[in-house]
Design an enzyme around this catalytic site. Sequence first.
Site, PDB file in Angstrom:
ATOM      1  N   HIS A   1       0.811  -1.216   0.000  1.00  0.00           N
ATOM      2  CA  HIS A   1       0.000   0.000   0.000  1.00  0.00           C
ATOM      3  C   HIS A   1       0.848   1.271   0.000  1.00  0.00           C
ATOM      4  CE1 HIS A   1      -4.004  -1.893   0.728  1.00  0.00           C
ATOM      5  NE2 HIS A   1      -3.228  -2.880   1.154  1.00  0.00           N
TER       6      HIS A   1
ATOM      7  N   ASP B   1       3.781   9.353  -1.222  1.00  0.00           N
ATOM      8  CA  ASP B   1       2.603   8.612  -0.786  1.00  0.00           C
ATOM      9  C   ASP B   1       2.343   7.456  -1.738  1.00  0.00           C
ATOM     10  OD1 ASP B   1       0.611   8.257   1.086  1.00  0.00           O
ATOM     11  OD2 ASP B   1      -0.216  10.264   0.841  1.00  0.00           O
TER      12      ASP B   1
END
Length: 468
Positions: free
Chosen positions: A157, A365
């Site tokens: 993730h 991110d």
Amino acid sequence: MSRLIVISNRVNPPAEAGQGSAGGLAMALAAALRESSGVWFGWSGETTETFTGQLSVRRIGGVTVALIDLEEQDRQEYYNGYANKTLWPLFHYRMDLAAYERSFSAGYERVNERFAETVLPLIEPDDVIWVQDYHLLMLARELRKRGVKNRIGFFLHIPWPARRVFTTLPGHAELAEALFHYDLIGFQTEDHREAFTDYALHAAGGTAREDGIVEAFGRTVRVGAFPIGIDTPEFVASVEGDQARTYFTRMRDSLAGRRMILGVDRLDYSKGLEERFLAYEQFLADNPDQHEQLFLLQIATSTRGEVEAYQDIRAKLDTVSGRINGEYATVDWVPIRYVNRPYRRDELAGVYRAAHIGLVTPLRDGMNLVAKEYVAAQDPKDPGVLILSEFAGAAEQMQEALIVNPFSREDVAEAIKRGLAMPREERVRRWESLMHGVTTQDVAAWRDSFVSALTGSPAESRRLHSVG
């Protein structure tokens, strides 16, 4: 139909399908588990004096959940240590914050072994196993040692770092080799997939094929980019719910004719919050005519408070926000509203809708679903403007946002000015394009594409190398 076994560090299925406060990822995984009569396995979050491997099995929202307790030493070395003091900063390009201690890596390997040993009795021959995130990079290797021949997939993730960043990690080759015991590795973006492949080629002496197969360490693994999305239908519906309407009304009333710039993040150094505050300060300095005409609302939910780096970022943000407010505030206007408490997703939906600009500027991110939630919450007839960091995984898909370099105060300040001045026609055009992507590439599409690729759907296998 094969059962799906989801394994993650923590287990958080919604108590009921459609629960507004549950995360979209949890809802998507729970739906798949209900459909396949599967099991979600992970750490309970609780500690015990001595690890026993005893399972606590229960049903939550129609999902079978299996939990184990870990020892306090496990929590400190595996979770607070290797996962969050070593891997998290390194994978977010903060080598200066990464802590390398042998006890951390030993604890990480020990817990991956304990997960494998404890979940083993739950696994049936036809089950498909899907492991989630950086806490469990070694889990497939440990399962294979114990004779598990099932298909095992892994999804990361967070970003996979560039080769020269990853090789600063002591024992990087062992960690990378462990990943080759999976059948499929999924990344958020093509950039992350390419970084992993580059490591396999140039640091491990491997090879890569056009169909997404990478060979190294004497093994092969299929890799692909699977950008995660939100539960768009559920989130759009929540915008019309009572909680969202209440918060939208509260925010609109509190605007007092001003416009709102909104940031919603976990309190984390990867989110670029200090840089965001300084860029906003630059905007105020460059645009005195905008004083008292707008404000920045920054919601930053505190997490991982035991890790020193998180205590440091909170102290910095308190100082910077206080200084900016002290410099620019008037008796009836505060330029930054800085909030550390958490909000439910349906409450945030109303806040998103009231914001004229969504400011999503992480320094690095994996994806950043706030960007997608902000778009999904907008009024189609009068949408706000998304300002998005080029270093968020979402930037690959969301090119109609105003893409900025979060390290440049001037770049972000100019984007804020441009967003505030953007005509409605342009805002609508950009929003429609962004919303199309948010709708078609939602969390269900992400889940289904990964599971199909793992279980061998030919269409998904062909698509692996081209997703982006």
